[in-house]
Write an enzyme that holds these catalytic residues in place. Structure first.
Site, PDB file in Angstrom:
ATOM      1  N   ARG A 165       0.828  -1.215   0.000  1.00  0.00           N
ATOM      2  CA  ARG A 165       0.000   0.000   0.000  1.00  0.00           C
ATOM      3  C   ARG A 165       0.863   1.266   0.000  1.00  0.00           C
ATOM      4  O   ARG A 165       0.488   2.281   0.577  1.00  0.00           O
ATOM      5  CB  ARG A 165      -0.965   0.031   1.195  1.00  0.00           C
ATOM      6  CG  ARG A 165      -1.892  -1.157   1.277  1.00  0.00           C
ATOM      7  CD  ARG A 165      -2.933  -1.172   0.159  1.00  0.00           C
ATOM      8  NE  ARG A 165      -3.729  -2.382   0.278  1.00  0.00           N
ATOM      9  CZ  ARG A 165      -3.405  -3.540  -0.318  1.00  0.00           C
ATOM     10  NH1 ARG A 165      -2.350  -3.619  -1.117  1.00  0.00           N
ATOM     11  NH2 ARG A 165      -4.160  -4.601  -0.152  1.00  0.00           N
ATOM     12  N   SER A 213     -10.837  -2.108   3.587  1.00  0.00           N
ATOM     13  CA  SER A 213     -10.195  -2.298   4.902  1.00  0.00           C
ATOM     14  C   SER A 213      -9.898  -0.946   5.536  1.00  0.00           C
ATOM     15  O   SER A 213      -9.451  -0.022   4.855  1.00  0.00           O
ATOM     16  CB  SER A 213      -8.875  -3.042   4.747  1.00  0.00           C
ATOM     17  OG  SER A 213      -9.107  -4.316   4.220  1.00  0.00           O
ATOM     18  N   GLU A 285      -5.609   2.799   6.601  1.00  0.00           N
ATOM     19  CA  GLU A 285      -5.360   2.630   5.158  1.00  0.00           C
ATOM     20  C   GLU A 285      -6.076   3.736   4.360  1.00  0.00           C
ATOM     21  O   GLU A 285      -5.630   4.149   3.309  1.00  0.00           O
ATOM     22  CB  GLU A 285      -5.858   1.246   4.705  1.00  0.00           C
ATOM     23  CG  GLU A 285      -5.508   0.945   3.265  1.00  0.00           C
ATOM     24  CD  GLU A 285      -5.762  -0.509   2.873  1.00  0.00           C
ATOM     25  OE1 GLU A 285      -5.427  -1.413   3.662  1.00  0.00           O
ATOM     26  OE2 GLU A 285      -6.298  -0.709   1.771  1.00  0.00           O
TER      27      GLU A 285
HETATM   28  C1  FAD Z   1     -15.740  -3.211  -1.536  1.00  0.00           C
HETATM   29  C2  FAD Z   1     -14.302  -2.748  -1.534  1.00  0.00           C
HETATM   30  C3  FAD Z   1     -13.278  -3.655  -1.729  1.00  0.00           C
HETATM   31  C4  FAD Z   1     -11.937  -3.226  -1.724  1.00  0.00           C
HETATM   32  N1  FAD Z   1     -10.958  -4.150  -1.923  1.00  0.00           N
HETATM   33  C5  FAD Z   1      -9.666  -3.739  -1.967  1.00  0.00           C
HETATM   34  C6  FAD Z   1      -8.615  -4.682  -2.206  1.00  0.00           C
HETATM   35  O1  FAD Z   1      -8.833  -5.867  -2.357  1.00  0.00           O
HETATM   36  N2  FAD Z   1      -7.350  -4.215  -2.258  1.00  0.00           N
HETATM   37  C7  FAD Z   1      -7.044  -2.895  -2.102  1.00  0.00           C
HETATM   38  O2  FAD Z   1      -5.876  -2.514  -2.194  1.00  0.00           O
HETATM   39  N3  FAD Z   1      -8.028  -1.976  -1.868  1.00  0.00           N
HETATM   40  C8  FAD Z   1      -9.312  -2.366  -1.802  1.00  0.00           C
HETATM   41  N4  FAD Z   1     -10.299  -1.450  -1.563  1.00  0.00           N
HETATM   42  C9  FAD Z   1      -9.932  -0.036  -1.344  1.00  0.00           C
HETATM   43  C10 FAD Z   1      -9.943   0.829  -2.628  1.00  0.00           C
HETATM   44  O3  FAD Z   1     -10.751   0.265  -3.632  1.00  0.00           O
HETATM   45  C11 FAD Z   1      -8.536   1.044  -3.182  1.00  0.00           C
HETATM   46  O4  FAD Z   1      -7.690   1.705  -2.269  1.00  0.00           O
HETATM   47  C12 FAD Z   1      -8.548   1.860  -4.485  1.00  0.00           C
HETATM   48  O5  FAD Z   1      -7.288   1.802  -5.081  1.00  0.00           O
HETATM   49  C13 FAD Z   1      -8.998   3.305  -4.338  1.00  0.00           C
HETATM   50  O6  FAD Z   1      -9.222   3.793  -5.651  1.00  0.00           O
HETATM   51  P1  FAD Z   1     -10.290   4.902  -6.004  1.00  0.00           P
HETATM   52  O7  FAD Z   1     -10.300   5.104  -7.468  1.00  0.00           O
HETATM   53  O8  FAD Z   1     -11.597   4.571  -5.373  1.00  0.00           O
HETATM   54  O9  FAD Z   1      -9.616   6.163  -5.307  1.00  0.00           O
HETATM   55  P2  FAD Z   1     -10.218   7.202  -4.262  1.00  0.00           P
HETATM   56  O10 FAD Z   1     -10.789   6.485  -3.092  1.00  0.00           O
HETATM   57  O11 FAD Z   1     -11.085   8.176  -4.955  1.00  0.00           O
HETATM   58  O12 FAD Z   1      -8.883   7.931  -3.793  1.00  0.00           O
HETATM   59  C14 FAD Z   1      -7.942   7.248  -2.978  1.00  0.00           C
HETATM   60  C15 FAD Z   1      -6.664   8.084  -2.962  1.00  0.00           C
HETATM   61  O13 FAD Z   1      -6.092   8.074  -4.247  1.00  0.00           O
HETATM   62  C16 FAD Z   1      -5.925   9.394  -4.715  1.00  0.00           C
HETATM   63  N5  FAD Z   1      -6.188   9.416  -6.157  1.00  0.00           N
HETATM   64  C17 FAD Z   1      -7.293   8.997  -6.808  1.00  0.00           C
HETATM   65  N6  FAD Z   1      -7.162   9.197  -8.126  1.00  0.00           N
HETATM   66  C18 FAD Z   1      -5.947   9.762  -8.310  1.00  0.00           C
HETATM   67  C19 FAD Z   1      -5.236  10.258  -9.438  1.00  0.00           C
HETATM   68  N7  FAD Z   1      -5.739  10.221 -10.687  1.00  0.00           N
HETATM   69  N8  FAD Z   1      -4.005  10.802  -9.242  1.00  0.00           N
HETATM   70  C20 FAD Z   1      -3.461  10.857  -7.992  1.00  0.00           C
HETATM   71  N9  FAD Z   1      -4.091  10.426  -6.896  1.00  0.00           N
HETATM   72  C21 FAD Z   1      -5.322   9.890  -7.046  1.00  0.00           C
HETATM   73  C22 FAD Z   1      -6.932  10.239  -3.946  1.00  0.00           C
HETATM   74  O14 FAD Z   1      -6.544  11.613  -3.869  1.00  0.00           O
HETATM   75  C23 FAD Z   1      -6.907   9.550  -2.597  1.00  0.00           C
HETATM   76  O15 FAD Z   1      -5.823  10.015  -1.829  1.00  0.00           O
HETATM   77  C24 FAD Z   1     -11.635  -1.856  -1.537  1.00  0.00           C
HETATM   78  C25 FAD Z   1     -12.679  -0.929  -1.336  1.00  0.00           C
HETATM   79  C26 FAD Z   1     -14.002  -1.369  -1.340  1.00  0.00           C
HETATM   80  C27 FAD Z   1     -15.105  -0.362  -1.139  1.00  0.00           C
END
Ligand code: FAD
Length: 289
Positions: A165, A213, A285
């Site tokens: 992460r 998480s 996280e």
């Molecule tokens: C049901 C569920 C299951 C999940 N399973 C997992 C899993 O198995 N493994 C895992 O690692 N995570 C998991 N997650 C957490 C999450 O999906 C990840 O951390 C994911 O990578 C976040 O991406 P997002 O597009 O939703 O970003 P956001 O939540 O919108 O943003 C997260 C961070 O990334 C930054 N960000 C977003 N886009 C950009 C960009 N273009 N440039 C720079 N920074 C950016 C944001 O500023 C913020 O700091 C899960 C979440 C849910 C709800």
């Protein structure tokens, strides 16, 4: 070319757990050119910017942030095949859809990540991963713009910076696109691997809206085990509760908007209970606005 219109939205609309009762202006660029122009415009004005992906790891705020602009990237969803197994993806591409689409054309290897509900930008910022694999394993190049200087930013294979992460992308950079390298695959076998992973996820994912998480796993034991043994399951605050299915998940079962303060207060209580029982300091996280 014109600047995307600013819209003022409640924070909870950009957080998948629906946390955050304050308001924030956001823009939704639809093309890479619009995104670049908008970022340069705001950088020139000295406006604070925050990239927003799918909101699946993001807790909003209960405070109005009139002087910050959220850059929602989900409209930037172009995928181009560069060469054999190299794909150029805009930052708003939805990872599960990409994995399914390219599997049909014989490009695979990413089935383990097919259930993470993330944009490419969010996945690269968080180094999202599952089943022992993470997005860093497939990343060859990342392109972005520094939100303070307006300068282009790039990362290439071999430059390192990845960990559990942990990503080489600085928090001040908005990712605009990335190049991923997949492997040749047999479409039917890859589809089966994706279906198996999605079925596994359906079984184990706690019910209710969430942001995944809450805490990273410390080296000593999974955070879920420590939290369960500390008695956290079922604790509540506002619309949020600790899932009965997995103690490292806070869920919003009603789906109603809730205060970020409640969500974070619950996480703080969970952290304290683990520290009191095991002397281990869990690390959040989530990204908190
Ligand atoms: C049901 C569920 C299951 C999940 N399973 C997992 C899993 O198995 N493994 C895992 O690692 N995570 C998991 N997650 C957490 C999450 O999906 C990840 O951390 C994911 O990578 C976040 O991406 P997002 O597009 O939703 O970003 P956001 O939540 O919108 O943003 C997260 C961070 O990334 C930054 N960000 C977003 N886009 C950009 C960009 N273009 N440039 C720079 N920074 C950016 C944001 O500023 C913020 O700091 C899960 C979440 C849910 C709800």
């Amino acid at each position: 070319m014109s600047l995307p219109e600013e819209q003022i939205v409640p924070w909870h609309t950009v957080s998948s757990i629906r946390a955050g009762m304050g308001n924030v202006p956001i823009i939704r660029p639809k093309t890479a050119a619009d995104l670049t122009e908008a970022l340069q415009h705001y950088v020139h004005l000295g406006t604070r910017l925050i990239p927003l992906g799918n909101g699946t790891n993001l807790i909003g705020s209960d405070t109005d942030y009139p002087d910050l602009v959220g850059v929602k990237t989900t409209g930037l969803d172009k995928i181009s095949l560069l060469d054999n197994d190299l794909f150029l993806l805009e930052s708003g591409v939805f990872l599960p859809a990409f994995i399914c689409t390219v599997a049909r054309t014989g490009h695979g290897g990413m089935a383990a990540l097919s259930g993470i509900p993330t944009t490419i930008g969010g996945a690269l910022a968080m180094n999202a991963g599952a089943n022992g694999s993470s997005i860093s394993d497939f990343t060859v190049e990342i392109n972005g713009i520094d939100l303070v200087s307006g300068a282009m930013w790039q990362w290439h294979t071999g430059e390192g910076g990845w960990g559990y992460r942990r990503s080489p992308v600085p928090p001040t950079v908005c990712i605009t696109s990335a190049v991923l390298k997949l492997s040749p695959c047999t479409a039917a076998i890859e589809r089966k691997a994706i279906e198996t992973e999605l079925e596994r996820r359906r079984r184990v994912t706690p019910k209710g809206r969430s942001c995944g998480s809450v805490f990273r796993n410390p080296d000593s034991a999974p955070a879920g085990k420590l939290l369960e043994e500390s008695g956290c399951k079922g604790m509540e605050c506002g619309v949020f509760s600790v899932s009965q299915q997995h103690a490292n998940w806070i869920v919003n079962l009603s789906g109603l908007p809730g205060k970020a303060e409640d969500c974070l207060a619950l996480a703080t209580r969970m952290k304290k209970m683990v520290n009191d029982k095991f002397g281990i300091q869990l690390q959040l996280e989530w990204r908190v606005c």
